[in-house]
Design a protein around this motif. Sequence first.
Motif, mmCIF file in Angstrom:
data_model
loop_
_atom_site.group_PDB
_atom_site.id
_atom_site.type_symbol
_atom_site.label_atom_id
_atom_site.label_comp_id
_atom_site.label_asym_id
_atom_site.label_seq_id
_atom_site.Cartn_x
_atom_site.Cartn_y
_atom_site.Cartn_z
ATOM 1 N N PRO A 70 30.180 35.160 44.251
ATOM 2 C CA PRO A 70 31.542 35.003 43.717
ATOM 3 C C PRO A 70 31.575 34.784 42.213
ATOM 4 O O PRO A 70 32.439 35.326 41.520
ATOM 5 N N LEU A 73 31.000 38.075 40.554
ATOM 6 C CA LEU A 73 32.195 38.907 40.660
ATOM 7 C C LEU A 73 33.246 38.505 39.634
ATOM 8 O O LEU A 73 33.914 39.353 39.032
ATOM 9 N N THR A 77 32.908 41.371 35.901
ATOM 10 C CA THR A 77 33.733 42.509 36.305
ATOM 11 C C THR A 77 35.150 42.322 35.764
ATOM 12 O O THR A 77 35.499 41.241 35.279
ATOM 13 N N PHE A 79 37.685 41.708 37.327
ATOM 14 C CA PHE A 79 38.466 40.950 38.299
ATOM 15 C C PHE A 79 39.327 39.885 37.633
ATOM 16 O O PHE A 79 40.466 39.651 38.049
ATOM 17 N N LEU A 83 43.442 39.836 37.976
ATOM 18 C CA LEU A 83 44.075 38.723 38.684
ATOM 19 C C LEU A 83 45.023 37.944 37.780
ATOM 20 O O LEU A 83 46.090 37.494 38.223
ATOM 21 N N GLN A 102 46.574 36.493 49.308
ATOM 22 C CA GLN A 102 45.609 37.388 49.937
ATOM 23 C C GLN A 102 45.857 38.838 49.545
ATOM 24 O O GLN A 102 44.908 39.608 49.328
ATOM 25 N N LEU A 105 44.679 39.255 45.925
ATOM 26 C CA LEU A 105 43.221 39.239 45.861
ATOM 27 C C LEU A 105 42.617 40.532 46.399
ATOM 28 O O LEU A 105 41.670 41.073 45.827
ATOM 29 N N GLY A 106 43.168 41.031 47.504
ATOM 30 C CA GLY A 106 42.668 42.288 48.044
ATOM 31 C C GLY A 106 42.880 43.454 47.096
ATOM 32 O O GLY A 106 41.973 44.276 46.885
ATOM 33 N N LEU A 109 40.450 43.140 44.229
ATOM 34 C CA LEU A 109 39.088 43.510 44.605
ATOM 35 C C LEU A 109 38.911 45.024 44.640
ATOM 36 O O LEU A 109 37.907 45.557 44.144
ATOM 37 N N PHE A 110 39.872 45.739 45.210
ATOM 38 C CA PHE A 110 39.738 47.188 45.296
ATOM 39 C C PHE A 110 39.873 47.849 43.919
ATOM 40 O O PHE A 110 39.197 48.838 43.635
ATOM 41 N N THR A 112 38.941 46.382 41.168
ATOM 42 C CA THR A 112 37.652 46.078 40.544
ATOM 43 C C THR A 112 36.578 47.053 41.001
ATOM 44 O O THR A 112 35.766 47.544 40.204
ATOM 45 N N TYR A 113 36.555 47.342 42.296
ATOM 46 C CA TYR A 113 35.602 48.332 42.809
ATOM 47 C C TYR A 113 35.850 49.704 42.198
ATOM 48 O O TYR A 113 34.897 50.432 41.874
#
Length: 259
Positions: A70, A73, A77, A79, A83, A102, A105-106, A109-110, A112-113
């Motif tokens: 974590p 991450l 990145t 992230f 956020l 949630q 955050l989801g 995360l995507f 960031t990917y």
Amino acid sequence: MNGFSTVRCVLLAMALGMVLSFVVPIPAAAAPRPAPPPQNFPIPIPGLNSRIDSLPWTVLILLTVLTLLPALLLSMTPFVRILVVFHFLRQALGTQTAPTNQTLLGLALFLTYFVMQPVGVSVDRVAIEPFAHGSITAWQAVERSAVPMRQFMLKYTREKDLALFVDLAHEPRPKSPDDLPMRIVVPAYIISELKTGFQIGAVLYLPFLVIDMVVAAITTSVGMFQLPPVVISTPLKILLFVVADGWNLVVGSMLKSFS
């Protein structure tokens, strides 16, 4: 005479048996074989298993990596920037719980990917594949994987932040940014990302702040002191955000800032 011969034969046989008992050793009972020592089978991780009793160290390394995931991450990145922008956007809209944490955050995360996927391909090519084939050790893989990550972070880090941590670390001025250690690059990158996220959040706040001020002025001028301006401004802000296709604009602007 015959009785005497018989007695003599018996005595000779007894004497011969006694002699043979001293000459020919009687095999002793087989001693019990010792139990084999307990075997310790290590987890086969190339570059980490140097001894047969390396299982505790392997488990320790794996747990440490899982604990630091974590933090990696958040610190290496985009992230943090994504956020922070989403937080400012939700505050500007006046919706305290929509979208939920949630959901944000989801989505973060995507996104960031999506941004880090080319960097991940480079790390896989220069570090993970050679490590999987056993041509390099785990520590060499870590050193190789740090090169693409350092290049990515330096691309979005301000020179002012890098100079700050170089001075605080009492390090000599490097010839190029690639010579900087990760303990300087990572905190400088986090500070730069926080500033960029706050800048984008301030720009997002301005149009919604104008709506709040206009609604508050109108309700005050008509004497509606008992009606909170938020009751009227929040639906107007949500309507403006939906009509302007705000999610497309916000996400597109953020991703373009990493291109």
